[in-house]
Design a protein around this motif. Structure first.
Motif, mmCIF file in Angstrom:
data_model
loop_
_atom_site.group_PDB
_atom_site.id
_atom_site.type_symbol
_atom_site.label_atom_id
_atom_site.label_comp_id
_atom_site.label_asym_id
_atom_site.label_seq_id
_atom_site.Cartn_x
_atom_site.Cartn_y
_atom_site.Cartn_z
ATOM 1 N N SER A 47 0.832 -1.197 0.000
ATOM 2 C CA SER A 47 0.000 0.000 0.000
ATOM 3 C C SER A 47 0.869 1.250 0.000
ATOM 4 O O SER A 47 1.947 1.276 0.603
ATOM 5 C CB SER A 47 -0.890 -0.011 1.238
ATOM 6 N N PHE A 48 0.368 2.259 -0.697
ATOM 7 C CA PHE A 48 1.032 3.565 -0.686
ATOM 8 C C PHE A 48 0.300 4.528 0.251
ATOM 9 O O PHE A 48 0.616 5.694 0.297
ATOM 10 C CB PHE A 48 1.090 4.147 -2.110
ATOM 11 N N SER A 49 -0.726 4.024 0.959
ATOM 12 C CA SER A 49 -1.346 4.895 1.966
ATOM 13 C C SER A 49 -1.169 4.222 3.327
ATOM 14 O O SER A 49 -1.122 2.991 3.422
ATOM 15 C CB SER A 49 -2.816 5.160 1.647
ATOM 16 N N ASP A 50 -1.090 5.039 4.348
ATOM 17 C CA ASP A 50 -0.726 4.538 5.670
ATOM 18 C C ASP A 50 -1.934 3.852 6.304
ATOM 19 O O ASP A 50 -2.618 4.427 7.144
ATOM 20 C CB ASP A 50 -0.266 5.746 6.516
ATOM 21 N N GLU A 51 -2.194 2.621 5.877
ATOM 22 C CA GLU A 51 -3.385 1.898 6.341
ATOM 23 C C GLU A 51 -2.952 0.572 6.958
ATOM 24 O O GLU A 51 -1.888 0.049 6.618
ATOM 25 C CB GLU A 51 -4.339 1.626 5.156
ATOM 26 N N PRO A 52 -3.762 0.012 7.850
ATOM 27 C CA PRO A 52 -3.397 -1.291 8.415
ATOM 28 C C PRO A 52 -3.548 -2.399 7.365
ATOM 29 O O PRO A 52 -4.443 -2.336 6.514
ATOM 30 C CB PRO A 52 -4.414 -1.494 9.550
ATOM 31 N N ILE A 53 -2.644 -3.370 7.409
ATOM 32 C CA ILE A 53 -2.754 -4.525 6.509
ATOM 33 C C ILE A 53 -3.450 -5.607 7.340
ATOM 34 O O ILE A 53 -2.797 -6.392 8.030
ATOM 35 C CB ILE A 53 -1.356 -4.973 6.016
ATOM 36 N N ASP A 54 -4.752 -5.605 7.296
ATOM 37 C CA ASP A 54 -5.527 -6.495 8.157
ATOM 38 C C ASP A 54 -6.573 -7.244 7.325
ATOM 39 O O ASP A 54 -6.557 -7.188 6.085
ATOM 40 C CB ASP A 54 -6.201 -5.677 9.279
ATOM 41 N N ALA A 55 -7.487 -7.904 8.001
ATOM 42 C CA ALA A 55 -8.495 -8.715 7.295
ATOM 43 C C ALA A 55 -9.265 -7.869 6.276
ATOM 44 O O ALA A 55 -9.511 -8.315 5.148
ATOM 45 C CB ALA A 55 -9.446 -9.330 8.320
ATOM 46 N N ALA A 56 -9.601 -6.643 6.672
ATOM 47 C CA ALA A 56 -10.378 -5.776 5.767
ATOM 48 C C ALA A 56 -9.557 -5.428 4.524
ATOM 49 O O ALA A 56 -10.083 -5.339 3.412
ATOM 50 C CB ALA A 56 -10.797 -4.507 6.501
ATOM 51 N N PHE A 57 -8.251 -5.241 4.718
ATOM 52 C CA PHE A 57 -7.368 -4.926 3.589
ATOM 53 C C PHE A 57 -7.381 -6.075 2.576
ATOM 54 O O PHE A 57 -7.597 -5.864 1.378
ATOM 55 C CB PHE A 57 -5.934 -4.677 4.088
ATOM 56 N N TRP A 58 -7.158 -7.302 3.053
ATOM 57 C CA TRP A 58 -7.108 -8.459 2.130
ATOM 58 C C TRP A 58 -8.450 -8.621 1.428
ATOM 59 O O TRP A 58 -8.516 -8.865 0.229
ATOM 60 C CB TRP A 58 -6.764 -9.756 2.879
ATOM 61 N N GLN A 59 -9.497 -8.469 2.206
ATOM 62 C CA GLN A 59 -10.830 -8.652 1.641
ATOM 63 C C GLN A 59 -11.089 -7.635 0.525
ATOM 64 O O GLN A 59 -11.580 -7.977 -0.547
ATOM 65 C CB GLN A 59 -11.862 -8.500 2.755
ATOM 66 N N GLN A 60 -10.706 -6.392 0.764
ATOM 67 C CA GLN A 60 -10.962 -5.356 -0.233
ATOM 68 C C GLN A 60 -10.145 -5.598 -1.511
ATOM 69 O O GLN A 60 -10.654 -5.483 -2.629
ATOM 70 C CB GLN A 60 -10.624 -4.001 0.374
ATOM 71 N N ARG A 61 -8.880 -5.965 -1.351
ATOM 72 C CA ARG A 61 -8.047 -6.222 -2.546
ATOM 73 C C ARG A 61 -8.615 -7.399 -3.356
ATOM 74 O O ARG A 61 -8.647 -7.380 -4.586
ATOM 75 C CB ARG A 61 -6.603 -6.543 -2.147
ATOM 76 N N LEU A 62 -9.065 -8.436 -2.649
ATOM 77 C CA LEU A 62 -9.595 -9.614 -3.349
ATOM 78 C C LEU A 62 -10.936 -9.298 -4.016
ATOM 79 O O LEU A 62 -11.213 -9.774 -5.124
ATOM 80 C CB LEU A 62 -9.721 -10.804 -2.394
ATOM 81 N N GLU A 63 -11.735 -8.476 -3.352
ATOM 82 C CA GLU A 63 -13.010 -8.075 -3.966
ATOM 83 C C GLU A 63 -12.754 -7.341 -5.286
ATOM 84 O O GLU A 63 -13.417 -7.586 -6.288
ATOM 85 C CB GLU A 63 -13.785 -7.130 -3.034
ATOM 86 N N ARG A 64 -11.783 -6.435 -5.244
ATOM 87 C CA ARG A 64 -11.476 -5.686 -6.477
ATOM 88 C C ARG A 64 -10.970 -6.622 -7.566
ATOM 89 O O ARG A 64 -11.294 -6.469 -8.740
ATOM 90 C CB ARG A 64 -10.438 -4.611 -6.193
ATOM 91 N N ALA A 65 -10.177 -7.598 -7.171
ATOM 92 C CA ALA A 65 -9.663 -8.560 -8.154
ATOM 93 C C ALA A 65 -10.831 -9.317 -8.795
ATOM 94 O O ALA A 65 -10.886 -9.492 -10.014
ATOM 95 C CB ALA A 65 -8.695 -9.523 -7.485
ATOM 96 N N LEU A 66 -11.764 -9.735 -7.968
ATOM 97 C CA LEU A 66 -12.917 -10.480 -8.499
ATOM 98 C C LEU A 66 -13.760 -9.588 -9.423
ATOM 99 O O LEU A 66 -14.201 -10.041 -10.488
ATOM 100 C CB LEU A 66 -13.768 -11.029 -7.345
ATOM 101 N N GLN A 67 -13.945 -8.333 -9.012
ATOM 102 C CA GLN A 67 -14.743 -7.429 -9.859
ATOM 103 C C GLN A 67 -14.133 -7.305 -11.256
ATOM 104 O O GLN A 67 -14.839 -7.276 -12.258
ATOM 105 C CB GLN A 67 -14.836 -6.036 -9.217
ATOM 106 N N VAL A 68 -12.811 -7.244 -11.314
ATOM 107 C CA VAL A 68 -12.150 -7.151 -12.623
ATOM 108 C C VAL A 68 -12.438 -8.414 -13.438
ATOM 109 O O VAL A 68 -12.763 -8.339 -14.631
ATOM 110 C CB VAL A 68 -10.631 -6.908 -12.467
#
Ligand code: SAH
Length: 392
Positions: free
Chosen positions: A64-85
């Protein structure tokens, strides 16, 4: 841990390039644990990225290029975006296709992670220590995002993790455990051997190119060189080829191609497979035996240092095909070496054509499909290239 960069070394990160090379690092605070998350600061002490740290020339893979936690919500959001594509491309939630790449590392802003979907099974592969350490969290997020689409998650990282990290490498199910391994690609069925097969068990990246080949197959005599699981052979048969010969130096691949042909076209005598070295086969085969030839060799250059020899290899291989292909024939020729550029590959094939003296025209320029996206800030992610050539 916190990583301080040398002065000026933040420039590539400002352009969102997701790798930090070890030479860019000024100092490291905190315990140096491979696979740990690192907050990366510029020489001015300003936050710039968060990523997985490991020993090696690529020291940090940026998550990440923004100062965010790498937690369950992070993984879930990245995977959701991957699926949407994948839904947008039309490969996911498609009744005729359940074989696709869900996560393509940097191309999905998840450097070090690959996830391929085969029917009800996701095959997950870590290429970095950090992703290996996060495998359980990622599997949990994958289960949530994919819901009823998958029942099994098979983790396969035995051969992809750095040897020196001395991790307890493992291959096994993180969810489910079904041995059912038949997946569908564009309405065709394939046995996927994720346990023993190369990569995640299948070369998902040739799907679009196999479809194109199908349209050239009617009435042709096809040679599928480096056939592996026989993807191109099965499409050629559906496309109405007169005969299809599949060749691979591995006896296991010959078994796989025969099984996959039988699955789709039982007792079809148009197909035969041979366990032979490519160069020997091309040398010995009679001139004009085939008018549709596929050359999809393994990566000849795994590293930049092997480039010269790789280019010579591509030239030699293609020269053989140009010498032997029937007049009016079509050649599908590929390179999956990341170290070989599109231009270099084309020059190698040009040299081969010139050596044969044949008249050759480029009909299509091929590449990896949309479920293997290239992060525009990470051009290194472009690896598969191919040419479809008409040979007079
Ligand atoms: N075209 C395949 C993928 C090819 S992978 C697909 O669409 O799925 C490369 C294959 O080349 C492997 O199966 C490997 O066994 C085979 N191979 C490697 N060296 C070879 C050689 N010298 N001669 C013939 N086959 C070879």
């Amino acid at each position: 841990m916190t990583i301080h960069l040398k002065r000026g070394k933040e420039d590539s990160l400002r352009r969102f390039h997701p790798w930090i090379f070890s030479g860019a690092i000024q100092s490291i605070d905190g315990p140096e644990e491979e696979g740990a998350l690192a907050r990366v600061l510029t020489s001015e002490g300003e936050y710039i990225a968060t990523g997985h740290w490991q020993v090696g020339s690529i020291a940090v893979r940026v998550l990440s290029f923004s100062d965010e936690p790498i937690d369950a919500a992070f993984w879930q959001q990245r995977l959701e975006r991957a699926l949407q594509v994948r839904q947008a491309i039309g490969v996911a939630d498609n009744p005729a296709n359940d074989t696709y790449r869900l996560v393509h590392g940097e191309g999905d802003h998840l450097p070090g992670l690959v996830v391929d979907i085969y029917g009800q099974t996701a095959v997950m592969q870590a290429h970095s220590v950090g992703m290996h350490c996060c495998r359980h969290e990622i599997a949990e997020a994958l289960k949530n995002v994919m819901g009823a689409r998958i029942d099994n998650i098979f983790y396969k990282s035995e051969t992809t993790l750095p040897f020196k990290a001395e991790l307890g490498q493992e291959n096994g199910f993180l969810l489910g455990g079904s041995p059912e391994n038949v997946a569908m690609e564009n309405g065709l069925h394939f046995h996927i051997d994720w346990l023993r097969g190369q990569k995640t068990g299948f070369f998902v990246d040739q799907r679009d190119n196999r479809s194109l080949l199908e349209h050239y197959s009617a009435g042709r005599d096809v040679l599928n060189m480096f056939c592996y699981t026989g993807g191109f052979s099965v499409y050629a048969l559906r496309g109405g080829a007169r005969k299809v010969h599949s060749v691979d130096s591995s006896a296991k691949a010959v078994e796989l191609v025969n099984a996959n042909v039988a699955l789709n076209f039982p007792a079809d005598d148009r197909h035969q497979a041979f366990a032979e070295d490519a160069f020997r086969y091309l040398q010995q085969m009679p001139t004009g035996a085939y008018d549709l030839v596929i050359l999809d060799p393994p990566a000849f250059a795994k590293h930049k240092d092997a480039l010269r020899n790789a280019l010579k290899g591509y030239t030699r291989l293609n020269a053989r095909a140009f010498e032997k292909i029937r007049s009016g024939g079509i050649l599908f020729t590929f390179s999956c070496s990341q170290a070989v550029s599109k231009e270099q590959f084309r020059t190698a094939v040009f040299t081969a054509a010139a050596m044969s003296g044949r008249k050759v025209r480029i009909l299509h320029q091929l590449h990896q499909p949309a479920d293997h996206p290239i992060n525009i800030y990470h051009p290194e992610g472009e690896y598969l290239k191919g040419l479809v050539l008409h040979v007079e």
